[in-house]
Design a protein around this motif. Structure first.
Motif, PDB file in Angstrom:
ATOM      1  N   TYR A  20      24.948  40.865  30.516  1.00 51.86           N
ATOM      2  CA  TYR A  20      26.133  41.645  30.880  1.00 51.86           C
ATOM      3  C   TYR A  20      25.729  43.008  31.427  1.00 51.86           C
ATOM      4  O   TYR A  20      26.276  43.481  32.429  1.00 51.86           O
ATOM      5  CB  TYR A  20      27.012  41.809  29.639  1.00 51.86           C
ATOM      6  N   ASN A 238      43.843  36.396  29.589  1.00 47.40           N
ATOM      7  CA  ASN A 238      42.383  36.416  29.500  1.00 47.40           C
ATOM      8  C   ASN A 238      41.836  36.163  30.898  1.00 47.40           C
ATOM      9  O   ASN A 238      42.098  35.116  31.472  1.00 47.40           O
ATOM     10  CB  ASN A 238      41.880  35.308  28.569  1.00 47.40           C
ATOM     11  N   VAL A 241      35.852  38.137  34.243  1.00 48.22           N
ATOM     12  CA  VAL A 241      35.458  39.419  34.821  1.00 48.22           C
ATOM     13  C   VAL A 241      34.163  39.330  35.612  1.00 48.22           C
ATOM     14  O   VAL A 241      33.858  40.233  36.393  1.00 48.22           O
ATOM     15  CB  VAL A 241      35.330  40.498  33.721  1.00 48.22           C
ATOM     16  N   HIS A 249      31.666  35.472  32.281  1.00 46.36           N
ATOM     17  CA  HIS A 249      32.082  36.501  31.338  1.00 46.36           C
ATOM     18  C   HIS A 249      33.586  36.681  31.467  1.00 46.36           C
ATOM     19  O   HIS A 249      34.128  36.748  32.567  1.00 46.36           O
ATOM     20  CB  HIS A 249      31.363  37.820  31.619  1.00 46.36           C
ATOM     21  N   TYR A 250      34.260  36.774  30.346  1.00 46.40           N
ATOM     22  CA  TYR A 250      35.716  36.870  30.345  1.00 46.40           C
ATOM     23  C   TYR A 250      36.162  37.699  29.149  1.00 46.40           C
ATOM     24  O   TYR A 250      35.471  37.796  28.141  1.00 46.40           O
ATOM     25  CB  TYR A 250      36.376  35.476  30.278  1.00 46.40           C
ATOM     26  N   ALA A 251      37.322  38.296  29.306  1.00 46.46           N
ATOM     27  CA  ALA A 251      37.922  39.090  28.237  1.00 46.46           C
ATOM     28  C   ALA A 251      38.989  38.252  27.569  1.00 46.46           C
ATOM     29  O   ALA A 251      39.974  37.886  28.188  1.00 46.46           O
ATOM     30  CB  ALA A 251      38.534  40.370  28.807  1.00 46.46           C
ATOM     31  N   ALA A 309      33.028  41.787  25.846  1.00 45.18           N
ATOM     32  CA  ALA A 309      33.491  40.600  26.572  1.00 45.18           C
ATOM     33  C   ALA A 309      33.044  39.370  25.788  1.00 45.18           C
ATOM     34  O   ALA A 309      32.457  39.478  24.709  1.00 45.18           O
ATOM     35  CB  ALA A 309      32.936  40.565  27.996  1.00 45.18           C
ATOM     36  N   GLU A 311      31.242  35.286  26.486  1.00 44.48           N
ATOM     37  CA  GLU A 311      30.419  34.559  27.447  1.00 44.48           C
ATOM     38  C   GLU A 311      30.550  33.066  27.219  1.00 44.48           C
ATOM     39  O   GLU A 311      30.486  32.586  26.089  1.00 44.48           O
ATOM     40  CB  GLU A 311      28.953  34.985  27.307  1.00 44.48           C
TER      41      GLU A 311
END
Length: 712
Positions: A20, A238, A241, A249-251, A309, A311
């Motif tokens: 990241y 969600n 990103v 990678h995501y929130a 974040a 993964e």
């Protein structure tokens, strides 16, 4: 096993955090391009955009034609990308129905020792009529898989009954493929489960070889069993990103136990296999906690890691790796079935006969069940042990109602009024014979206590003499539970009218009720804690964290004027009554471990006020500064006492109070001299611990003591 698991997770988090951080420039460029609608090719690859258009139903020729036009006219590409990732919030109801159907393909994986002990939980999901996917760190090898179970239907029931799972064993001897670097495991599941349930009756989520099932900026959905709890879903709020070679990678909202969850687009196609959170890291690569300090690598502080974040491993990369794996003919046939579409319908998963538990009543995070003999059984919501099969029906209008509490562990039995009776007994120890504050007795105690101290000595010497005195006379070192239950709430912190009050606001709290709740949730629950620790393979030191969780769930708790993190929760500081006060969890959390500060007076109609840093009935906070609403003098004197009693424990780290704020404490001490409440506290603590607070006994000494010597 626990240490091995923690080492493996630390390695996963370290790698995810480094990826990241190393990708920061590319990620920022992509996010800026999304926000400013600049060249779409900075955000996603042409081929992936074309694939996404096709998967959303566009004719292949039309998709290719649009991509050709977007190459020549970037504005067209920007419009295409925005059309994909910024859809209307209005979705067809099929989205909910399909999600509910596919939730029947998701299982809680119960990781067990060869002897049957539950070691932990993960999540897995069917990708064919026979194969389930999860993480390598959930099922590392065939031996681990052979002892584990896939527990379907661990969901909240609409009738508030206890969930009963449908369990299947794994068949690793039939199919087992895993890879540590991509953190996936694909394993066969037994065809028949508990109650004769058939795996073939369940839906699955087919794998897709193409890359482009979800783009940067697009929403994703995750069905999961966080911390081994009942099934939860994180829907649409969600966003992806960033995209790396092998990872997304995501929130989103995931927790431990969510490892092995499927990350899906709005068509419920699997885009990634969730496998790790992404921790915040400093420039040296150290994982950081929520207060900005490096993680010490221990399990006790793991929940305080600052996650930036999540993964997931890209499904296209997992499939690519599996395609190149050596397989027997039977294994290849099972694997290729992962790409077959599901049938249009599935048989309804009907009720499986099973015992229906008695109803439970939830009270502030605990479960209470009244037995036939009039006794009460209390349950603490931590244990996520195995249970039997569950009825599961496909909802017709969306997801089921909010879940009831998870299944309870063994009860802690107590008579209904036992805690209240014991609370009254504790209060009766101090009333009515003991006066609230005995002026004459206290005057003599003060004279005797300081008889050997030269109160006219130099500032440095006076600090040394008083420091030695309060240390040497601190004869009784209490446990934290005893300090709260037997002394602080029943007597030490009482106001003269018999109330307890939030030290920072003055909010009134009823002593008998507070003590009764303490007894119910701590003393009576402790056997259940220990049972849970053994059953869940926890270590004994985790008990403190569980007790803190209970304390924070109550309408009050104990405030350490000098935060526990400053002295690493060590004794005797943790239970020293001189700096313990009644508080409320919200206010306690708002203050956190922030040093005191003196703000300029705030006016209600001042437009510059940032209301987010003001908490009514608590105080004001900005970054590393906190000022209470009330009782400035009392907390100042408690802090000054701490400098005398525990020299060098405060201020040895940057986040703690430093000498430059000493004038604030001295100013508060002068403006608000000790009152009858504080003198009562001092007299009561003297009777228990044997030492006193010199700033209450001799307020004039404050400017004659070199308190700087007490800082680290």
């Amino acid at each position: 096993m626990e240490n091995q698991f923690l080492d493996q997770m630390r390695e996963l988090w370290d790698r995810a955090g480094r990826r990241y951080k190393e990708h920061e420039d590319i990620r920022n460029r992509r996010q800026n391009s999304l926000e400013n609608r600049s060249d779409w090719r900075l955000i996603e690859d042409e081929a992936r955009v074309a694939t996404r258009l096709r998967r959303k139903g566009m004719d292949s020729a039309m998709a290719e034609s649009l991509i050709d036009g977007a190459r020549a006219t970037p504005q067209l590409g920007n419009l295409l990308l925005e059309r994909i990732i910024r859809e209307s919030e209005l979705l067809d109801v099929r989205f909910l129905r399909l999600g509910a159907l596919l939730s029947n393909s998701v299982a809680r994986i119960q990781i067990r020792s060869s002897g049957g002990r539950v070691l932990g939980h993960g999540t897995g999901f069917l990708v064919s009529p026979r194969l389930m996917m999860t993480n390598n760190h959930v099922l590392q090898d065939a031996a681990v898989a052979g002892s584990a179970r896939a527990q379907f239907d661990y969901v909240a029931r609409s009738d508030d009954a206890q969930p009963i799972t449908t369990d299947f064993e794994f068949d690793p001897q039939v199919f087992f493929k895993t890879n540590r670097m991509l953190d996936y495991t694909l394993v066969a599941v037994a065809q028949t489960g508990t109650g004769g349930a058939q795996l073939s009756d369940r839906p699955w989520s087919p794998l897709i070889r193409e890359s482009g099932k979800a783009l940067v900026g697009e929403r994703v959905n995750i069905i999961q069993h966080p911390r081994g709890d009942t099934m939860k879903v994180a829907l649409r709020d969600n966003r992806i990103v960033d995209r790396l070679e092998n990872f997304l990678h995501y929130a989103t909202d995931t927790e431990r136990g969510s490892s092995g969850s499927k990350v899906c687009n709005d068509s419920w196609e699997i885009a990634a296999l969730h496998h790790s959170g992404v921790p915040k890291m400093d420039d040296r690569g150290a994982i950081l906690l929520d207060d900005g300090t490096p993680w010490d690598g221990s399990r006790s502080t793991m929940d305080r890691i600052d996650w930036v974040a999540n993964e997931g491993v890209r499904i296209s990369r997992i499939v690519e790796h599996l395609d190149g794996s050596n397989m027997t003919g039977n294994e290849r046939a099972l694997y290729e079935a992962c790409f077959d579409p599901m049938p249009d319908s599935f048989p309804e998963i009907g009720p499986v006969p099973g015992p229906k538990p008695d109803p439970y009543e939830e009270l502030d995070g605990m479960l209470r069940k009244t037995e036939s003999d009039g006794s009460v059984s209390w349950y603490f919501r931590v244990n996520f042990g195995p249970v039997g099969p569950v009825p599961s029906t496909l909802p017709q209008g969306g997801f089921p109602p909010p879940p009831p509490p998870p299944s309870p562990p063994s009860p802690i039995n107590a008579k209904p009024d036992e805690a209240r009776q014991r609370a009254e007994e504790l209060l009766e120890r101090f009333r009515p014979d003991l006066p609230y504050y005995d002026v004459q007795a206290d005057k003599k105690d003060v004279e005797d206590y300081y008889a050997a101290v030269d109160l006219d000595a130099s500032q440095a010497k006076l600090f040394d003499e008083l420091s030695e005195l309060v240390q040497d006379t601190h004869k009784e070192e209490l446990s934290y539970k005893s300090a709260r239950l037997k002394h602080l709430y029943p007597w030490v912190d009482l106001r003269e009218n018999g109330d307890l009050r939030n030290i920072y606001s003055g909010t009134v709290l009823e002593p008998a009720e507070i003590i009764a709740q303490e007894l119910e949730r701590f003393e009576l629950a402790r056997p259940g804690f220990l049972t849970t620790l053994n059953a869940e393979f926890f270590e004994e030191e985790d008990l403190d964290e569980m007790e803190l969780m209970l304390e924070n769930s109550m309408p009050f708790n104990c405030e350490h004027v000098v935060p526990q993190s400053w002295f690493k929760k060590r004794q005797p500081m943790k239970a020293d009554l001189h700096h313990l006060f009644t508080c409320e969890p919200g206010c306690n959390s708002f203050r956190s471990n922030i040093p005191y500060f003196d703000f300029e007076p705030l006016l209600e109609d001042t437009p510059e006020i940032d209301l987010e840093v003001i908490r009514r009935e608590c105080g004001q906070r900005v970054e590393d500064k906190f000022e209470p609403e009330l009782n400035h003098g009392a907390v100042a004197r408690a802090t000054l006492y701490f400098l005398l009693r525990y020299p060098k424990e405060m201020g040895d780290e940057g986040r703690e109070m430093q000498p430059d704020r000493l004038d604030i404490l001295l100013s508060w001490h002068k403006i608000q001299p000790p009152n009858r409440y504080e003198k009562h506290r001092n007299q009561a603590i003297f009777a228990v611990q044997g030492n006193r607070n010199p700033l209450i006994d001799h307020p004039d000494l404050a400017t004659k003591i070199k308190f700087e010597k007490g800082f680290g």
